[in-house]
Scaffold this motif. Structure first.
Motif, PDB file in Angstrom:
ATOM      1  N   ASN A  66      -3.740   5.526  -6.620  1.00 56.27           N
ATOM      2  CA  ASN A  66      -2.184   6.117  -6.536  1.00 56.27           C
ATOM      3  C   ASN A  66      -2.099   6.825  -5.060  1.00 56.27           C
ATOM      4  O   ASN A  66      -2.976   7.208  -4.335  1.00 56.27           O
ATOM      5  CB  ASN A  66      -1.715   6.760  -7.610  1.00 56.27           C
ATOM      6  N   ILE A  67      -0.775   7.057  -4.986  1.00 53.52           N
ATOM      7  CA  ILE A  67      -0.328   7.650  -3.428  1.00 53.52           C
ATOM      8  C   ILE A  67      -1.019   9.160  -3.660  1.00 53.52           C
ATOM      9  O   ILE A  67      -1.063   9.560  -4.654  1.00 53.52           O
ATOM     10  CB  ILE A  67       0.965   7.878  -3.526  1.00 53.52           C
TER      11      ILE A  67
ATOM     12  N   ASN B 140      -1.405  -0.926  -7.304  1.00 48.84           N
ATOM     13  CA  ASN B 140      -2.644  -0.399  -6.408  1.00 48.84           C
ATOM     14  C   ASN B 140      -3.476  -1.880  -6.359  1.00 48.84           C
ATOM     15  O   ASN B 140      -4.797  -1.865  -6.631  1.00 48.84           O
ATOM     16  CB  ASN B 140      -3.376   0.500  -7.351  1.00 48.84           C
ATOM     17  N   ASN B 141      -2.895  -2.819  -6.094  1.00 49.22           N
ATOM     18  CA  ASN B 141      -3.708  -4.050  -5.791  1.00 49.22           C
ATOM     19  C   ASN B 141      -4.736  -3.863  -4.421  1.00 49.22           C
ATOM     20  O   ASN B 141      -5.888  -4.613  -4.733  1.00 49.22           O
ATOM     21  CB  ASN B 141      -2.693  -5.368  -5.396  1.00 49.22           C
ATOM     22  N   ASP B 142      -4.317  -3.443  -3.275  1.00 49.46           N
ATOM     23  CA  ASP B 142      -5.171  -3.252  -2.463  1.00 49.46           C
ATOM     24  C   ASP B 142      -5.734  -2.172  -2.272  1.00 49.46           C
ATOM     25  O   ASP B 142      -7.241  -2.219  -2.554  1.00 49.46           O
ATOM     26  CB  ASP B 142      -4.378  -3.502  -0.965  1.00 49.46           C
TER      27      ASP B 142
ATOM     28  N   ASN C 157       0.804  -1.165   0.159  1.00 47.88           N
ATOM     29  CA  ASN C 157       0.066   0.016   0.000  1.00 47.88           C
ATOM     30  C   ASN C 157       0.889   1.179   0.017  1.00 47.88           C
ATOM     31  O   ASN C 157      -0.001   2.245  -0.007  1.00 47.88           O
ATOM     32  CB  ASN C 157      -0.951   0.113   1.380  1.00 47.88           C
ATOM     33  N   ARG C 158       2.103   1.325  -0.032  1.00 47.19           N
ATOM     34  CA  ARG C 158       2.815   2.100  -0.396  1.00 47.19           C
ATOM     35  C   ARG C 158       3.632   2.019  -1.654  1.00 47.19           C
ATOM     36  O   ARG C 158       3.620   1.199  -2.306  1.00 47.19           O
ATOM     37  CB  ARG C 158       4.029   2.360   0.797  1.00 47.19           C
ATOM     38  N   HIS C 159       4.435   3.281  -2.023  1.00 50.82           N
ATOM     39  CA  HIS C 159       5.070   3.433  -3.498  1.00 50.82           C
ATOM     40  C   HIS C 159       6.565   2.682  -3.035  1.00 50.82           C
ATOM     41  O   HIS C 159       7.238   2.994  -2.154  1.00 50.82           O
ATOM     42  CB  HIS C 159       5.315   4.741  -3.975  1.00 50.82           C
ATOM     43  N   ASN C 160       6.762   1.705  -4.004  1.00 46.71           N
ATOM     44  CA  ASN C 160       8.090   1.167  -3.733  1.00 46.71           C
ATOM     45  C   ASN C 160       8.813   1.085  -5.138  1.00 46.71           C
ATOM     46  O   ASN C 160       8.252   0.616  -6.139  1.00 46.71           O
ATOM     47  CB  ASN C 160       7.890  -0.355  -3.412  1.00 46.71           C
TER      48      ASN C 160
ATOM     49  N   ARG D 235       0.869   2.325  -6.137  1.00 45.88           N
ATOM     50  CA  ARG D 235       1.388   1.508  -4.637  1.00 45.88           C
ATOM     51  C   ARG D 235       1.787   0.180  -5.128  1.00 45.88           C
ATOM     52  O   ARG D 235       1.290  -0.399  -6.166  1.00 45.88           O
ATOM     53  CB  ARG D 235      -0.081   1.270  -4.087  1.00 45.88           C
ATOM     54  N   GLY D 236       2.747  -0.103  -4.192  1.00 45.66           N
ATOM     55  CA  GLY D 236       3.247  -1.709  -4.409  1.00 45.66           C
ATOM     56  C   GLY D 236       4.543  -1.301  -5.516  1.00 45.66           C
ATOM     57  O   GLY D 236       5.135  -0.631  -5.326  1.00 45.66           O
ATOM     58  N   GLU D 237       4.562  -2.383  -6.316  1.00 46.05           N
ATOM     59  CA  GLU D 237       5.668  -2.472  -7.365  1.00 46.05           C
ATOM     60  C   GLU D 237       5.059  -1.944  -8.567  1.00 46.05           C
ATOM     61  O   GLU D 237       3.993  -2.169  -9.032  1.00 46.05           O
ATOM     62  CB  GLU D 237       6.322  -3.668  -7.125  1.00 46.05           C
ATOM     63  N   ALA D 238       5.942  -1.836  -9.781  1.00 45.86           N
ATOM     64  CA  ALA D 238       5.652  -1.665 -10.795  1.00 45.86           C
ATOM     65  C   ALA D 238       4.666  -2.510 -11.383  1.00 45.86           C
ATOM     66  O   ALA D 238       3.838  -2.327 -12.268  1.00 45.86           O
ATOM     67  CB  ALA D 238       6.966  -1.341 -11.910  1.00 45.86           C
TER      68      ALA D 238
END
Length: 176
Positions: free
Chosen positions: A157-158, A151-153, A120-123, A144-147
């Motif tokens: 976007n952030i 945005n799975n959960d 749920n964060r940008h990585n 959110r998540g990885e490329a």
């Protein structure tokens, strides 16, 4: 202070943490590392203590000295990035090889949902080649998540108006 970093593993951040205004050629410096108080915005959770240096400043006279192996955490950056196109920082890589910088950006929704989970964060990871580098991330494109798994959960976007955390981790080439 008291840590001899040598030239092999030194990274300087003019985290000129710049955020360019939409439609304007100018940049706004959020954090220029021109005084000792600027160091307090980040905590080094791994690696040696942070210090300022006069080497490779991208604005003004100073930059933040970071060493490969450092992991920087901040919950003290300005939290409203709305109206800006990019979050960017300048880094000078004095190592002989590529340094990988892991970037974590979290917003209030990330913090409020399950204590701030990874997905749920940008990585993202960015590579710093030897010498001067400019890293730029689009403020409105912070998924959110990885490329490969966006945005799975939380299905958006952030939120650039509610940034609560920024982390930067520095992993250097083998042997540094």
């Amino acid at each position: 202070p008291g840590v001899d970093c040598g030239r092999m593993n030194l990274i300087t951040l003019g985290l000129v943490a710049t955020v360019a205004l939409a439609g304007e050629p100018s940049e706004r410096v959020i954090l220029g590392f021109e005084n000792d108080a600027d160091i307090g915005v980040f905590e080094a959770t791994r690696g040696p203590a942070l210090a300022l240096t006069n080497e490779h400043a991208t604005e003004g006279a100073r930059a933040l000295r970071v060493v490969t192996g450092n992991y920087l955490y901040s919950g003290r950056m300005p939290g409203d990035w709305r109206g800006y196109e990019e979050f960017a920082f300048d880094a000078f890589n004095a190592t002989p090889g590529v340094v990988v910088v892991s970037v974590l950006i979290g917003d209030k929704a990330w913090k409020d949902k399950g204590g701030g989970t990874y997905w749920n964060r940008h990585n993202s990871d960015v590579n710093l080649l030897p010498g001067a580098n400019r890293v730029s991330l689009p403020v409105e494109g912070l998924f959110r998540g990885e490329a490969g798994s966006r945005n799975n959960d939380i299905k958006r976007n952030i939120d650039p108006g509610e940034i609560v955390r920024l982390d930067l981790g520095f992993e250097g080439p083998a042997g540094t």
